[in-house]
Design an enzyme around this catalytic site. Structure first.
Site, PDB file in Angstrom:
ATOM      1  N   GLU A  61       0.117  18.669  -6.598  1.00 20.77           N
ATOM      2  CA  GLU A  61      -1.196  18.802  -7.216  1.00 20.77           C
ATOM      3  C   GLU A  61      -2.194  17.793  -6.656  1.00 20.77           C
ATOM      4  O   GLU A  61      -3.192  17.493  -7.268  1.00 20.77           O
ATOM      5  CB  GLU A  61      -1.050  18.612  -8.731  1.00 20.77           C
ATOM      6  CG  GLU A  61      -0.096  19.587  -9.397  1.00 20.77           C
ATOM      7  CD  GLU A  61       1.391  19.189  -9.278  1.00 20.77           C
ATOM      8  OE1 GLU A  61       1.680  18.121  -8.701  1.00 20.77           O
ATOM      9  OE2 GLU A  61       2.245  19.956  -9.750  1.00 20.77           O
ATOM     10  N   SER A  62      -1.914  17.168  -5.513  1.00 20.01           N
ATOM     11  CA  SER A  62      -2.806  16.246  -4.781  1.00 20.01           C
ATOM     12  C   SER A  62      -2.097  14.917  -4.489  1.00 20.01           C
ATOM     13  O   SER A  62      -1.056  14.931  -3.851  1.00 20.01           O
ATOM     14  CB  SER A  62      -4.145  16.021  -5.456  1.00 20.01           C
ATOM     15  OG  SER A  62      -5.009  15.517  -4.473  1.00 20.01           O
TER      16      SER A  62
ATOM     17  N   HIS B 191      -3.177   0.190  -3.753  1.00 27.13           N
ATOM     18  CA  HIS B 191      -3.083  -1.025  -2.943  1.00 27.13           C
ATOM     19  C   HIS B 191      -3.004  -2.194  -3.900  1.00 27.13           C
ATOM     20  O   HIS B 191      -3.752  -2.252  -4.869  1.00 27.13           O
ATOM     21  CB  HIS B 191      -4.263  -1.185  -1.983  1.00 27.13           C
ATOM     22  CG  HIS B 191      -4.001  -2.333  -1.074  1.00 27.13           C
ATOM     23  ND1 HIS B 191      -3.183  -2.220   0.029  1.00 27.13           N
ATOM     24  CD2 HIS B 191      -4.348  -3.635  -1.155  1.00 27.13           C
ATOM     25  CE1 HIS B 191      -3.077  -3.405   0.607  1.00 27.13           C
ATOM     26  NE2 HIS B 191      -3.769  -4.284  -0.091  1.00 27.13           N
TER      27      HIS B 191
ATOM     28  N   SER C  49       0.859  -1.190   0.000  1.00 20.32           N
ATOM     29  CA  SER C  49       0.000   0.000   0.000  1.00 20.32           C
ATOM     30  C   SER C  49       0.886   1.227   0.000  1.00 20.32           C
ATOM     31  O   SER C  49       1.946   1.207   0.648  1.00 20.32           O
ATOM     32  CB  SER C  49      -0.843   0.070   1.279  1.00 20.32           C
ATOM     33  OG  SER C  49      -2.045  -0.590   1.088  1.00 20.32           O
TER      34      SER C  49
ATOM     35  N   CYS D 139      -4.996  18.105  -9.350  1.00 23.96           N
ATOM     36  CA  CYS D 139      -5.698  19.387  -9.427  1.00 23.96           C
ATOM     37  C   CYS D 139      -4.976  20.272 -10.440  1.00 23.96           C
ATOM     38  O   CYS D 139      -3.751  20.162 -10.587  1.00 23.96           O
ATOM     39  CB  CYS D 139      -5.669  20.102  -8.085  1.00 23.96           C
ATOM     40  SG  CYS D 139      -6.459  19.160  -6.808  1.00 23.96           S
TER      41      CYS D 139
END
Ligand code: SPD
Length: 426
Positions: free
Chosen positions: A62-63, A68, A55, A83
């Site tokens: 930008e985010s 997983h 994970s 974004c």
């Protein structure tokens, strides 16, 4: 722009399972996928689950990108969230399909934060941004990695942060891996279970070796079953009175990995006084002549996988047979806290074979094993028990060595058992 962000949820099917189980590779590809799409990577944190699965999240300016993996299904679930106009998450999507060797994928894009339903508040955005930037700079934030190895069962887990996996091979018997941990140095794991680490190995290896060698009145021939990392024979060979040490390790890959990556532990594997055999220890003991050894050490893995046969009454009956008159057997006997059922069964079995009053338990603290509370058993065919030997004999040996754990006080103290352990052994 109709929305604040673009969120692509991707299902990658029929991927390469090995790839999906390699946290270093998965992390590197997720970071690359972000960069290829034009994003600026700030941080990533990835975790490897034992025995399989990874994970992780890559935080970008930008985010974020998140994943997983289920190697056992060849499947990875990925979120690509960006974004602004400058980054195109579909580029990351393309990149990852190739990186994971996925045969097919499905993806759906959502627009997050629909501007038609949002109302912009009247903040001084310029000031907010400057303050946030200042905080980041004062904490010296830069691109960091956060990679963890975890050994766990359904109730307990031990995690160690590492810098990467140095060795990984599926042998004919087990998965052999070496990690470069931050707290315990290089670490050998077999099938996802910690076997030894550079930092705390001396506890195990000094205690499995010196207790029996000093308890035996005149040891000359020692047989070691397992112990492919070499730590046990390194300690044994510090006793100049031993004439021969035979070590039987079933898995040549363990030896190869430890010789390459753990030289401080494996250095005695090339000693000329060692007769090193890469074969099945159970078969070796079964076919061995009666009265052949003074001491037999069973330096096994846990009772799963190739180590399972080393936890059977039949095997210990053969060990008893191959021991000479005053012979001593020492085994690693699991944790009285973690493996209570196995622990009790082991001692019942040894007492049935060696005799009720000829089996003793001694305890050690090994922080990298489950619960840190570990045990050894010492069983004797005849002769004296470990508490009957003189302090002078131990002092004499210890004064010639630079040992890290074992000394004359530890020798006796290790046999002092807490009440809950005594009760389990009654
Ligand atoms: N759960 C860990 C048990 C490991 C026993 N063997 C360790 C090998 C060290 N030489």
């Amino acid at each position: 722009m109709e929305a604040l962000g673009r969120h692509i949820i991707v299902e990658f099917y029929e991927c390469d399972s090995e790839i999906l189980n390699d946290p270093n590779y998965v992390e590197a590809q997720m970071v690359k996928a972000a960069e290829t799409a034009g994003a600026t990577v700030i941080n990533s944190t990835f975790h490897h689950f034992s025995p399989y699965g990874v994970s992780g999240v890559v935080v970008i300016e930008e985010s974020h990108l998140a994943i997983h993996t289920w190697p056992e299904y060849g499947f990875a679930a990925v979120d690509l969230f960006t974004c602004g106009e400058a980054v195109n998450p579909w580029v990351s999507n393309e990149y990852l399909q190739k990186a994971f060797k996925s045969v097919h994928r499905s993806a759906v894009e959502m627009r997050r934060g629909q501007l038609s339903v949002l109302e912009k508040r009247d903040f001084d955005l310029g000031t907010l941004r400057d303050e946030a930037n200042q905080q980041l700079t004062s904490h010296n934030v830069k691109y960091t990695r956060d990679l963890w190895f975890t050994e766990r069962d359904d109730k307990i887990a031990l995690s160690l942060k590492h810098n990467g996996r140095l060795f990984s091979k599926q042998s004919d018997f087990q998965k052999v891996e070496i990690f470069d941990t931050l707290a315990y140095g290089k670490m050998l794991t077999l099938d996802g279970m910690v076997m030894t680490t550079e930092v705390d190995e001396y506890v195990y290896h000094e205690m499995i070796s010196h207790v029996p060698v000093l308890t035996h009145p005149n040891p000359e021939r020692v047989l070691v079953i397992g112990a492919g990392d070499g730590g046990t024979v390194r300690e044994l060979l510090k006793h100049k009175n031993l004439k021969e040490v035979v070590m039987v390790e079933i898995d040549g890959v363990v030896i190869e990995a430890c010789k390459e990556h753990l030289p401080s532990i494996s250095k005695a594997l090339d000693d000329t006084r060692l007769n090193l055999l890469v074969e099945d220890g159970i078969k070796y003991v079964k076919e061995c002549a009666d009265n052949a050894f003074d001491i037999v050490l069973v330096d096994s893995t846990d009772p799963v996988g190739p180590g399972e046969g080393l936890f059977t009454a039949e095997f210990y009956q053969h060990v008893h047979r191959v021991l000479k008159q005053d012979g001593i057997m020492v085994t690693q006997s699991e944790s009285p806290r973690f493996n209570q059922k196995v622990f009790k069964e082991i001692y019942e079995c040894y007492r049935g074979i060696f005799g009720e009053d000829r089996v003793d338990c001694y305890l050690v603290a090994i922080p990298t094993y489950p619960t840190g509370n570990w045990s050894f058993s010492i069983s004797r065919k005849g002769g004296v028990g470990p508490l009957e030997i003189s302090k002078e004999k131990i002092e004499q040996f210890c004064s010639t060595q630079e040992l890290n754990y074992y000394n004359e006080d530890i020798h006796y103290a290790a046999f002092a058992l807490p009440n809950y352990v005594k009760r389990m052994l009654q």
